[in-house]
Design a protein around this motif. Structure first.
Motif, mmCIF file in Angstrom:
data_model
loop_
_atom_site.group_PDB
_atom_site.id
_atom_site.type_symbol
_atom_site.label_atom_id
_atom_site.label_comp_id
_atom_site.label_asym_id
_atom_site.label_seq_id
_atom_site.Cartn_x
_atom_site.Cartn_y
_atom_site.Cartn_z
ATOM 1 N N PHE A 15 -68.505 11.707 -11.739
ATOM 2 C CA PHE A 15 -67.417 11.256 -12.697
ATOM 3 C C PHE A 15 -66.769 12.660 -13.259
ATOM 4 O O PHE A 15 -65.459 12.568 -13.145
ATOM 5 C CB PHE A 15 -67.894 10.365 -13.839
ATOM 6 N N ALA A 16 -67.322 13.687 -13.437
ATOM 7 C CA ALA A 16 -66.765 14.850 -14.044
ATOM 8 C C ALA A 16 -66.100 15.805 -13.070
ATOM 9 O O ALA A 16 -65.061 15.982 -13.405
ATOM 10 C CB ALA A 16 -67.874 15.843 -14.599
ATOM 11 N N LEU A 19 -62.882 13.514 -12.357
ATOM 12 C CA LEU A 19 -62.025 13.890 -13.480
ATOM 13 C C LEU A 19 -61.551 15.282 -13.460
ATOM 14 O O LEU A 19 -60.224 15.164 -13.580
ATOM 15 C CB LEU A 19 -62.603 13.639 -14.816
ATOM 16 N N PHE A 23 -57.321 16.230 -13.160
ATOM 17 C CA PHE A 23 -56.644 17.085 -14.130
ATOM 18 C C PHE A 23 -55.945 17.926 -13.455
ATOM 19 O O PHE A 23 -54.559 17.950 -13.786
ATOM 20 C CB PHE A 23 -57.418 17.445 -15.330
ATOM 21 N N LEU A 24 -56.282 18.604 -12.394
ATOM 22 C CA LEU A 24 -55.827 19.644 -11.720
ATOM 23 C C LEU A 24 -54.652 19.130 -11.053
ATOM 24 O O LEU A 24 -53.457 19.859 -11.123
ATOM 25 C CB LEU A 24 -56.849 20.309 -10.777
ATOM 26 N N CYS A 26 -52.803 16.517 -11.894
ATOM 27 C CA CYS A 26 -51.964 15.992 -12.700
ATOM 28 C C CYS A 26 -51.069 17.621 -13.312
ATOM 29 O O CYS A 26 -49.766 17.421 -13.525
ATOM 30 C CB CYS A 26 -52.206 15.683 -14.345
ATOM 31 N N LEU A 27 -51.622 18.593 -13.388
ATOM 32 C CA LEU A 27 -51.128 19.854 -13.727
ATOM 33 C C LEU A 27 -50.103 20.146 -12.515
ATOM 34 O O LEU A 27 -49.210 20.918 -12.919
ATOM 35 C CB LEU A 27 -52.181 21.098 -13.862
ATOM 36 N N LEU A 28 -50.398 19.865 -11.182
ATOM 37 C CA LEU A 28 -49.613 20.124 -10.108
ATOM 38 C C LEU A 28 -48.246 19.351 -9.997
ATOM 39 O O LEU A 28 -47.472 19.242 -8.962
ATOM 40 C CB LEU A 28 -50.171 20.325 -9.007
ATOM 41 N N ILE A 29 -48.075 18.248 -11.058
ATOM 42 C CA ILE A 29 -47.104 17.263 -10.652
ATOM 43 C C ILE A 29 -45.439 18.054 -10.616
ATOM 44 O O ILE A 29 -44.759 17.427 -9.762
ATOM 45 C CB ILE A 29 -46.990 16.294 -11.941
ATOM 46 N N ASN A 30 -45.527 19.204 -11.435
ATOM 47 C CA ASN A 30 -44.193 19.727 -11.296
ATOM 48 C C ASN A 30 -44.052 21.026 -10.184
ATOM 49 O O ASN A 30 -43.310 21.527 -10.275
ATOM 50 C CB ASN A 30 -44.038 20.221 -12.770
ATOM 51 N N ALA A 31 -44.895 20.971 -9.308
ATOM 52 C CA ALA A 31 -45.026 21.907 -8.126
ATOM 53 C C ALA A 31 -43.664 21.578 -7.202
ATOM 54 O O ALA A 31 -43.370 20.405 -7.299
ATOM 55 C CB ALA A 31 -46.270 22.107 -7.686
ATOM 56 N N TRP A 150 -62.673 18.254 -3.788
ATOM 57 C CA TRP A 150 -61.966 19.564 -4.181
ATOM 58 C C TRP A 150 -61.323 19.998 -2.921
ATOM 59 O O TRP A 150 -61.138 21.197 -2.901
ATOM 60 C CB TRP A 150 -62.660 20.332 -4.875
#
Lengths: 503, 502
Positions: A15-16, A19, A23-24, A26-31, A150
């Motif tokens: 799960f970790a 998750l 998160f990673l 989500c950070l790349l949404i604006n790429a 990953w």
């Protein structure tokens, strides 16, 4: 112990990891996102606005629907959620519409769809033969989870370039896992669903066909009749759909050459033509003007070597995978043999196919991860194939802003796979021999030259596609080598393993 | 898996997170005429490149101090100069005098972000790694986990790579200073800290503990020749470093005065914006601005809070006392000082480093430091990275360091509270209360974040949400400062058995 985490929940690490990678993402949404973003927005719009009968005729945008019907229904389902984010994205005429809400919605849809992939990875971990390890970081299931969740290629292609491969590979891996678990009907059903989602998986259909036919007589074969009947049930005009799905008007090679045999063929042709002109064997005026390094998606003629037609590529592909299929028919090695054959089919189609996208290498890399955590030889092949294959994806992200991201993520994945597989198979010497290690290290100067040194030279203007060509040639060597080694390992796997019927 | 590979994976992930955050907007993006901190940094490159040194801090025709005049010490100016040279190589338009005001382009943004990343890799990240390996307890895997959490601390990432600043330089240098002191290299430590001080004057918040610790150490060496010589060496190091940094400004007596005037603008009011500071919070109840107008009163109050902790450190200069004093002093300065800016709170959060012990409370502290920056981040359009990084950090630190597991009463040093409450409520389980308080505070902050973004405040109270955030943060910080002072002052002989049993 799991670093310092409580030991009570054994599966919490999964799960970790899931998750963390989310998160990673989500950070790349604006790429940066490629034109595939607009492609999918267009499909959302046309499935939402038009009746099903017209989906494959709609041509307002240049990005016509070229995936099978089930994917179109998936987009239709998504479009109902899209309404709450931004209604304007669902208007077909809004070409290249990319409001922040649109970007957020589309990116989130990929991230959420990856849940299918997470589930599939979990199922695959259960299929591993042995899962012992002194501590968590050395357990095969942990290594496999990281290699899949990953995976550099998936993150780059899905969450930056923009596609839905995670969800599709999830279905594929789930189908494979079901075969490992002896739930063959579900496995076959999942595969036929997959074919209806994206037809590129036809590459590996032969492996499924032969395996199921061989191992379960002929009762299951009627499953493969159903894709056609399902399409007909959806009352869609089949020839029109097929013409959209298989656009053979496109050239032998994509704009960026996938690192396959035809890249090597093209370069040999170019080299011969240059040599021929130099040694006055050929007349420069008689050579075709259009250069394949022009980076356009058209049909080209070769100058010296015979031109390659779609039929020729099909024949080559079939010939390349025939020995593997034959071998599986004669000596099926259970689910693992099937998986090996699947990877060979994917690689063979990648190597010899018509208009192959470099993204297709993922179809070979991801299933190979399953084999890599179990056998030393497969781990070697996996390392070479994955590092080379992932590097060959670099031209997909050509913007300066994404340069650090792609280098950092590739380094991350490479370091992890090298060290974890090395630790897993530490008995028996080094995993890679010096030649292979040198080849892989050679990627570093290649990257420096292509991305940093070359743009500063004077040749950047006259031969802008030279770095791409260099990349695909260099990677083609690695991919070919991996293909050959994989074949050797399939053909020489000893009979003793046949006795371990793993289910 | 070997340590070096784990460390490199953590560093790579930290760098990826940083660069991914840098894709988002920066302060003042597209907001003429003044823009924001990003434009300020760009302007300083322009000023330092084009003007001679003696004009940098003065109001001349070429240098309008009202448009983002330099207000950091000389080292920042030199750093901007170096960046300006690189900028000139890449695209001279970026540092044209006057003409480049308000210059915004995609490639320029990449350049600026790259400069932050470069200094981060050079100064801050090595300091963090060394700190975790030398000064954290636990197995090597736990040290790597701690380093990972620190590298992913969202406050620093969002301010440096989002809002746009160079805090990693000054914090990194200060951390090198602490490293030096911890390893017994006092001269190196003082050098590093002096450089940090010359980079950003906010590091003054940390200077008192450094001073007390070093002085205490010298005194401990006995009032003999050795102690004095040590003190002399340290003072010489500090003075020489200052001299070297200020050298171009020492030719004319007006210069240093003007620089100091820019660094410490005493003409401004008690507080600006909505900061989680005592004065801002009290202002809600009473109009403090009219009551306390004299700086001396303020200074006295700050000193009151700072003195106990510093004196204790002076008497007992151990590393543990030093760390606690750093937290206490910076919290005190933040809460009671003059003209405090929200970003100063980062200095307090530097103590996320000793996360291992008192994990739960440190986490809360740093987490609230971060939450209190929400209004600033919202203004910059950094909501998405804020949400993602804070959730990731919260989850990661809880998971990897199992923070809430390690909070028995003894660990939390709640002795004093225990004594107080024993008389009336003997059955009180203080550690459980602390745990519940943690979740409750988290929930409160989450709710506030949500309302700040999605709900409109009532017309009569337009600043309701920022004020609520600062008041709530202030209450937490007040609680922390009382608690940490108690821990520092009541410390008995430090137990050797702090080792964790896995």
């Amino acid at each position: 112990t799991v670093m310092a985490a409580p030991v009570t929940n054994d599966q919490s690490w999964f799960f970790a990891l899931a998750l963390g990678v989310s998160f990673l993402k989500c950070l790349l949404i604006n790429a940066y996102h490629s034109t595939d973003f607009e492609v999918h927005r267009n499909w959302l719009a046309l499935t939402h606005s038009l009746p099903a009968a017209q989906w494959y005729y709609e041509a307002t945008s240049e990005w016509t629907l070229d995936y099978p019907p089930l994917f179109a229904w998936f987009e239709y389902g998504l479009s109902h959620i899209a309404r709450f984010f931004d209604k304007e994205m669902l208007v077909v005429q809004n070409l290249n519409y990319a409001s922040p809400a649109t970007i957020l919605f589309q990116r989130l849809s990929v991230i959420v769809a990856d849940v299918v992939f997470f589930y599939a990875v979990k199922e695959c971990c259960k299929c591993l033969r042995e899962d012992k390890g002194k501590y968590l970081l050395g357990k095969p299931s942990f290594i496999l989870t990281v290699l899949l969740l990953w995976n550099f290629g998936l993150i780059i292609v899905d969450h930056i370039h923009f596609q839905y491969n995670g969800f599709l590979f999830g279905v594929l891996l789930l189908s494979i896992a079901r075969h490992f678990q002896n739930r063959h009907f579900e496995g076959a059903l999942l595969f036929s669903i997959l074919l209806n989602l994206k037809h590129i998986y036809l590459y590996i259909a032969p492996a499924y066909g032969i395996y199921l036919l061989r191992c379960f007589c002929f009762t299951q074969s009627n499953i493969y009749a159903s894709p056609e009947s399902r399409i007909n049930k959806l009352s869609i005009d089949l020839p029109q759909v097929l013409s959209r799905l298989f656009p053979f008007k496109r050239g032998l090679c994509h704009a960026y050459w996938a690192p396959n045999i035809w890249a090597l063929y093209n370069i040999a042709d170019k080299a011969f033509s240059i040599l021929g002109v130099k040694f006055k064997l050929l007349d420069i005026n008689k050579l075709p003007k259009a250069s394949m390094t022009g980076g356009l998606v058209q049909e080209f003629q070769h100058s010296v070597l015979p031109s390659v037609s779609p039929l020729a590529t099909l024949v080559c592909t079939v010939l390349s995978i025939l020995p593997a299929l034959f071998r599986i028919w004669h000596r099926p090695n259970g689910a693992r043999g099937f998986l090996r054959c699947l990877v060979i089919c994917a690689l063979g189609s990648f190597m010899f196919g018509w208009h192959v996208h470099e993204k297709a290498i993922l179809m070979a890399i991801l299933p190979l991860s399953l084999l890599a955590v179990e056998s030393r030889e497969d781990a070697r092949i996996f390392l070479i194939l994955s590092i080379t294959g992932h590097y060959s994806l670099f031209p997909l992200l050509f913007t300066t802003q994404e340069l650090p991201i792609k280098i950092l993520l590739l380094l991350l994945f490479t370091i992890f796979s090298l060290t974890s597989l090395k630790t897993l198979f530490r008995s028996g010497g080094a995993l890679l021999n010096p030649l292979e290690a040198t080849y892989l290290l050679g990627l570093i100067p290649l990257e420096l030259i292509c991305e940093f040194v070359y743009p500063l030279t004077v040749w950047q203007k006259t031969f802008p596609f030279l770095p791409l060509m260099l990349t695909s040639i260099y990677c083609a060597l690695g991919v070919t080598y991996a293909f050959i080694r994989l074949y050797i390992s399939l053909l020489t796997c000893s009979d003793s393993t046949k006795k371990i019927k793993t289910q | 898996m070997e340590n070096w590979s784990l460390i490199s994976l953590c560093v790579l992930l930290g760098l990826t997170a940083r660069w991914a955050v840098s894709f988002h907007s920066y302060s003042g993006a597209g907001k003429p005429p003044m823009f924001g901190d990003y434009e300020a940094q760009r302007h300083w490159q322009e000023v330092t490149y084009n003007l001679p040194v003696h004009e940098w801090y003065f109001n001349t025709t070429n240098n309008d101090l009202n448009y983002w005049g330099l207000d950091y010490p000389p080292l920042t100016a030199y750093h901007s100069l170096v960046c300006a040279y690189v900028a000139k190589l890449l695209n001279p338009e970026w540092v044209e005098l006057y003409a480049s005001r308000g210059y915004e382009s995609h490639s320029h943004k990449l350049f600026m972000r790259a400069t932050v990343l470069f200094t981060d890799i050079l100064i801050y990240i090595p300091a963090v790694l060394l700190y975790c390996f030398y000064f954290c307890d636990g197995s090597s895997k736990q040290k790597v986990a701690t380093a990972f959490c620190i590298l992913l601390y969202p406050g620093l990432i969002l301010i440096d790579y989002g809002h746009f600043q160079y805090n990693s330089v000054s914090l990194g240098l200060a951390l090198w200073g602490i490293l030096g002191l911890g390893l017994g290299w006092d001269l190196f430590g003082s050098l590093a800290f002096t450089l940090a001080l010359n980079y950003k004057q906010m590091e003054l918040y940390h200077s008192l503990p450094f001073f007390c610790y070093l002085l205490g150490k010298c005194i401990k060496q006995g009032l003999t020749w050795r102690g004095f010589f040590h003190l002399f060496k340290i003072s010489m190091t500090v003075l020489v470093t200052f001299a070297l940094c200020w050298m171009p400004f020492l030719s004319d007596p007006k210069q240093p005065l003007q620089v100091l005037h820019r660094l410490f603008p005493v003409g401004r009011g008690l507080f600006e914006d909505k900061v989680a500071n005592t004065w801002c919070s009290l202002n809600v109840l009473i109009k403090i601005k009219t009551l306390l107008s004299r700086e001396t009163q303020l200074f006295a109050l700050t000193l009151l809070f700072v003195l106990p902790s510093s004196l204790k450190l002076l008497s007992k200069p151990t590393l543990w006392q030093f760390k606690l004093a750093l937290v206490n002093t910076s919290l005190a300065f933040f809460l009671f000082s003059f003209q405090v800016h929200e970003k100063s709170i980062l200095l307090v959060s530097v103590y996320v480093y000793d996360v291992h012990i008192l994990t739960c409370l440190f986490l809360r502290l740093v987490f609230f430091v971060f939450r209190s920056m929400l209004p600033l981040l919202l203004k910059d359009g950094l909501l998405l990275p804020y949400v993602v990084t804070s959730l990731a950090f919260l989850f990661l630190s809880l998971y990897l360091l199992s923070a809430l597991e390690r909070s028995t009463e003894e660990e939390l040093r709640l002795g004093l509270y225990r004594k107080l409450t024993q008389r009336w409520l003997p059955k009180l389980n203080l550690s459980r209360i602390i745990k519940w308080k943690f979740w409750f505070s988290l929930a409160a902050m989450a709710a506030l974040s949500f309302t700040s973004v999605w709900l409109k405040p009532p017309a009569k109270l337009p600043d309701l949400f920022p004020v609520l955030v600062s008041v709530l943060s202030f209450l937490h910080f007040l609680g922390f400062i009382i608690y940490f002072n108690q821990v520092q002052l009541m410390e008995p002989q430090r137990k050797k058995s702090q080792k964790k049993t896995n």
